[in-house]
Motif scaffolding. Structure first.
Motif, PDB file in Angstrom:
ATOM      1  N   GLU A  31       0.845  -1.191   0.000  1.00 55.06           N
ATOM      2  CA  GLU A  31       0.000   0.000   0.000  1.00 55.06           C
ATOM      3  C   GLU A  31       0.882   1.243   0.000  1.00 55.06           C
ATOM      4  OE1 GLU A  31      -3.593   2.047   2.558  1.00 55.06           O
ATOM      5  OE2 GLU A  31      -2.918   0.039   3.089  1.00 55.06           O
ATOM      6  N   GLY A  32       0.580   2.160  -0.910  1.00 52.48           N
ATOM      7  CA  GLY A  32       1.363   3.378  -1.050  1.00 52.48           C
ATOM      8  C   GLY A  32       2.252   3.369  -2.274  1.00 52.48           C
ATOM      9  N   TYR A  78       1.698   9.206   1.501  1.00 55.79           N
ATOM     10  CA  TYR A  78       2.252   8.077   2.251  1.00 55.79           C
ATOM     11  C   TYR A  78       3.667   8.412   2.718  1.00 55.79           C
ATOM     12  CZ  TYR A  78      -1.564   4.996   0.933  1.00 55.79           C
ATOM     13  OH  TYR A  78      -2.795   4.408   0.797  1.00 55.79           O
ATOM     14  N   SER A  79       4.057   7.861   3.824  1.00 57.43           N
ATOM     15  CA  SER A  79       5.401   8.049   4.354  1.00 57.43           C
ATOM     16  C   SER A  79       6.391   7.268   3.481  1.00 57.43           C
ATOM     17  CB  SER A  79       5.466   7.542   5.795  1.00 57.43           C
ATOM     18  OG  SER A  79       6.803   7.447   6.218  1.00 57.43           O
ATOM     19  N   VAL A  83       6.942   3.149   3.461  1.00 55.76           N
ATOM     20  CA  VAL A  83       6.610   2.378   2.260  1.00 55.76           C
ATOM     21  C   VAL A  83       7.852   1.657   1.746  1.00 55.76           C
ATOM     22  CG1 VAL A  83       5.842   2.533  -0.145  1.00 55.76           C
ATOM     23  CG2 VAL A  83       4.646   3.828   1.626  1.00 55.76           C
TER      24      VAL A  83
END
Length: 124
Positions: A31-32, A78-79, A83
């Protein structure tokens, strides 16, 4: 490049393309990650409708082990460190589970940030 292993029943060879596909699928499952950044040729193949799972992934087998380089696009918001760490973990685990090979390094290169695109064209 082929990675070979000697077993009691014969030789096992794993093509680098197989490792690239495994790493590509594991990467896009995080995810991301908006996608991976491939070459011009892989971009043309995708435009023609062919799914290219190994694009943006490079593998190299050196004397001290397997090195994987991943060029990916992260979704805005997102970070990036989180990620990237998740990509490293998923790729390392997927290669281990499917081939029993240990990776020496999984290097994540953030090639771009994907911003949300407007759903409809703006009226003028």
């Amino acid at each position: 490049m082929k990675i070979e292993g000697k077993e009691s029943l014969g030789t096992i060879e794993v093509a680098s393309e197989v490792l690239e596909v495994i790493a590509g699928i594991a990467t896009t499952d995080v995810e991301g990650v908006a996608g991976t950044r491939g070459t011009f040729a892989s971009g043309v193949a995708e435009k023609l409708g062919k799914k290219v799972h190994g694009k943006g992934i490079r593998t190299e087998w050196l004397t001290d082990g397997l090195y994987v380089d991943i060029y990916c696009v992260i979704t805005f918001g997102y970070s990036i460190p989180s990620v990237a760490k998740e990509v490293q973990t998923k790729v390392r685990q997927a290669i281990q589970d499917m081939t029993s090979l240990e990776t020496k390094e999984v290097n994540v290169h953030v090639a771009a940030i994907q911003f949300d695109q407007p759903k409809e064209p703006l009226e003028q």
